[in-house]
Design a protein around this motif. Structure first.
Motif, mmCIF file in Angstrom:
data_model
loop_
_atom_site.group_PDB
_atom_site.id
_atom_site.type_symbol
_atom_site.label_atom_id
_atom_site.label_comp_id
_atom_site.label_asym_id
_atom_site.label_seq_id
_atom_site.Cartn_x
_atom_site.Cartn_y
_atom_site.Cartn_z
ATOM 1 N N PHE A 163 0.826 -1.210 0.000
ATOM 2 C CA PHE A 163 0.000 0.000 0.000
ATOM 3 C C PHE A 163 0.863 1.263 0.000
ATOM 4 C CE2 PHE A 163 -3.569 -2.731 1.445
ATOM 5 C CZ PHE A 163 -4.499 -2.334 0.499
ATOM 6 N N ARG A 164 2.009 1.223 0.682
ATOM 7 C CA ARG A 164 2.898 2.377 0.662
ATOM 8 C C ARG A 164 3.364 2.639 -0.768
ATOM 9 N NH1 ARG A 164 8.560 3.268 -0.733
ATOM 10 N NH2 ARG A 164 9.293 5.031 0.488
ATOM 11 N N ASN A 165 3.765 1.593 -1.483
ATOM 12 C CA ASN A 165 4.226 1.759 -2.854
ATOM 13 C C ASN A 165 3.069 2.105 -3.796
ATOM 14 O OD1 ASN A 165 6.907 1.290 -2.317
ATOM 15 N ND2 ASN A 165 6.775 -0.908 -2.634
ATOM 16 N N TYR A 166 1.888 1.598 -3.491
ATOM 17 C CA TYR A 166 0.717 1.915 -4.320
ATOM 18 C C TYR A 166 0.424 3.408 -4.269
ATOM 19 C CZ TYR A 166 -4.118 1.966 -5.977
ATOM 20 O OH TYR A 166 -5.285 2.251 -6.661
ATOM 21 N N PHE A 167 0.362 3.977 -3.063
ATOM 22 C CA PHE A 167 0.042 5.397 -2.940
ATOM 23 C C PHE A 167 1.170 6.280 -3.459
ATOM 24 C CE2 PHE A 167 -2.876 3.732 0.429
ATOM 25 C CZ PHE A 167 -4.057 4.131 -0.179
ATOM 26 N N ASN A 168 2.405 5.770 -3.439
ATOM 27 C CA ASN A 168 3.536 6.539 -3.965
ATOM 28 C C ASN A 168 3.701 6.392 -5.471
ATOM 29 O OD1 ASN A 168 4.306 7.672 -1.565
ATOM 30 N ND2 ASN A 168 5.900 6.178 -1.124
ATOM 31 N N GLY A 169 2.869 5.543 -6.097
ATOM 32 C CA GLY A 169 2.987 5.342 -7.534
ATOM 33 C C GLY A 169 4.224 4.556 -7.922
ATOM 34 N N ALA A 170 4.710 3.706 -7.032
ATOM 35 C CA ALA A 170 5.931 2.950 -7.309
ATOM 36 C C ALA A 170 5.710 1.839 -8.335
ATOM 37 C CB ALA A 170 6.482 2.350 -6.013
ATOM 38 N N TYR A 171 4.466 1.654 -8.777
ATOM 39 C CA TYR A 171 4.186 0.649 -9.807
ATOM 40 C C TYR A 171 4.415 1.195 -11.221
ATOM 41 C CZ TYR A 171 -0.252 3.215 -9.677
ATOM 42 O OH TYR A 171 -1.204 4.206 -9.681
ATOM 43 N N LYS A 172 4.718 2.491 -11.311
ATOM 44 C CA LYS A 172 4.898 3.100 -12.634
ATOM 45 C C LYS A 172 6.287 2.801 -13.197
ATOM 46 C CE LYS A 172 1.622 6.857 -11.777
ATOM 47 N NZ LYS A 172 0.745 6.700 -12.934
ATOM 48 N N ARG A 173 6.448 3.070 -14.500
ATOM 49 C CA ARG A 173 7.716 2.761 -15.162
ATOM 50 C C ARG A 173 8.889 3.382 -14.419
ATOM 51 N NH1 ARG A 173 8.851 7.231 -18.803
ATOM 52 N NH2 ARG A 173 7.163 8.729 -18.686
ATOM 53 N N PRO A 174 9.986 2.669 -14.289
ATOM 54 C CA PRO A 174 10.306 1.385 -14.937
ATOM 55 C C PRO A 174 10.044 0.179 -14.032
ATOM 56 C CG PRO A 174 12.290 2.295 -13.962
ATOM 57 C CD PRO A 174 11.176 3.246 -13.611
ATOM 58 N N ARG A 175 9.114 0.275 -13.068
ATOM 59 C CA ARG A 175 8.957 -0.752 -12.042
ATOM 60 C C ARG A 175 7.696 -1.590 -12.205
ATOM 61 N NH1 ARG A 175 11.099 3.826 -9.650
ATOM 62 N NH2 ARG A 175 13.144 3.479 -8.669
ATOM 63 N N GLU A 176 7.130 -1.638 -13.420
ATOM 64 C CA GLU A 176 5.888 -2.391 -13.613
ATOM 65 C C GLU A 176 6.049 -3.871 -13.237
ATOM 66 O OE1 GLU A 176 5.888 0.749 -17.006
ATOM 67 O OE2 GLU A 176 7.329 -0.511 -15.939
ATOM 68 N N LEU A 177 7.090 -4.503 -13.778
ATOM 69 C CA LEU A 177 7.294 -5.933 -13.511
ATOM 70 C C LEU A 177 7.649 -6.163 -12.045
ATOM 71 C CD1 LEU A 177 7.417 -8.787 -14.591
ATOM 72 C CD2 LEU A 177 9.804 -8.386 -15.265
#
Length: 314
Positions: free
Chosen positions: A39-53
């Motif tokens: 959830f911390r990474n979700y709210f920080n947008g850490a799923y965006k490029r280049p970290r999708e995988l």
């Protein structure tokens, strides 16, 4: 006999109590920390490029960790593990066409021995998968670099700082940091069950759902007085099975409840890097996705609390 074996570990194996309780609380800590991390990474947008995988492997690791926790929890042979396997059997049997096969593969042929062998087998297999996938996840984290402060990148993706003079290599900085965190976590895992064990001496305890020690045997007369709690980390799904709106699906009601309350959110989190393609990182710049994350937390807490207060009640 799984229950007698568990009691033997606790009573007669040297350091058996500390081995069993720290193993259980270590699993609990792992699940809590994965949720916080996600959830911390979700709210920080850490799923965006280049970290999708990297994000996708993290969500799969969450699912595998809940699975390995379920199978481990089901091996103690106490009344709570019996309740958990009964609900699991019901969900497996409700799988269209392949229900009987799915139940036999996961839960055996109906004997205690076949059930235990399968619980242990799946527990080990999933733990091995977690180890392998974590290695890949960790490799991606190092390849992409630690995500810098959003402010430093002006709240825009891609957030990469490997070329920055402030970048710290994994060795020795991150390695020492991880060792420090592991030492703190292990200390807490030893401390908490020991406190609970000491509380038993003065006739105090904790709710069965968080107790590091097994409850009574399913064949004990006292089993009727133990609420039918599932593992706390699956309370939200088990409570979903109680919703009457799924009765319309008949024999498939348990499966549909699990898919709607467990499967669909999981699929959403896997796909979110490919849905949210903007380069905005600030939570307020992604109002839909931020709102969905907040609702997901409320949903997990609310259904879990409901499961504790009214387990198995439609």
């Amino acid at each position: 006999n799984a229950y007698n074996s568990t009691e033997y570990i606790l009573r007669d194996v040297p350091y058996g109590e500390i081995i069993l309780t720290t193993h259980l609380y270590g699993a609990y800590a792992m699940i809590v920390l994965i949720y916080l991390h996600m959830f911390r990474n979700y709210f920080n947008g850490a799923y965006k490029r280049p970290r999708e995988l990297q994000w996708v492997t993290g969500v799969i690791l969450l699912a595998l960790t809940i699975g390995v926790g379920y199978f481990g929890y089901s091996m103690t042979g106490d009344v709570l593990s019996a309740d958990a396997t009964d609900v699991g059997r019901g969900i497996a049997l409700s799988v269209p066409v392949l229900g009987s096969m799915a139940e036999a593969i996961v839960f055996g042929n109906g004997t205690d021995t076949s059930l235990f062998i399968r619980m242990l087998g799946f527990h080990i297999i999933l733990a091995a998968l977690i180890g392998a996938l974590f290695g890949f996840h960790f490799y991606l984290a190092e390849a992409n670099g630690m995500m810098p402060s959003q402010r430093k990148v002006n709240y825009k993706a891609p957030a990469v700082e490997k070329s920055s003079p402030e970048h710290k290599p994994w060795y020795p900085y991150n390695m020492l940091f991880m060792i420090q965190l592991a030492a703190f976590a292990f200390g807490i895992m030893i401390f908490l069950p020991s406190v609970i064990d000491a509380m038993r001496v003065i006739h105090m305890g904790v709710p069965p759902i968080f107790d590091p020690f097994p409850q009574v045997s399913p064949s004990s007369p006292e089993a009727a007085f133990v609420p039918p709690y599932p593992p706390w980390f699956l309370l939200f799904v088990y409570k979903a099975v109680d919703f009457k709106m799924f009765n319309a699906f008949g024999a498939y009601s348990a499966l549909m409840a699990s898919v709607v309350f467990g499967g669909i959110p999981l699929i959403y989190f896997i796909l979110v890097p490919f849905i949210d393609r903007s380069n905005n990182l600030h939570p307020l710049s992604r109002p839909f996705f931020t709102a969905f994350g907040v609702l997901a937390i409320i949903y997990l807490v609310l259904l879990s609390a409901w499961g504790v207060l009214a387990p198995g009640i439609p």
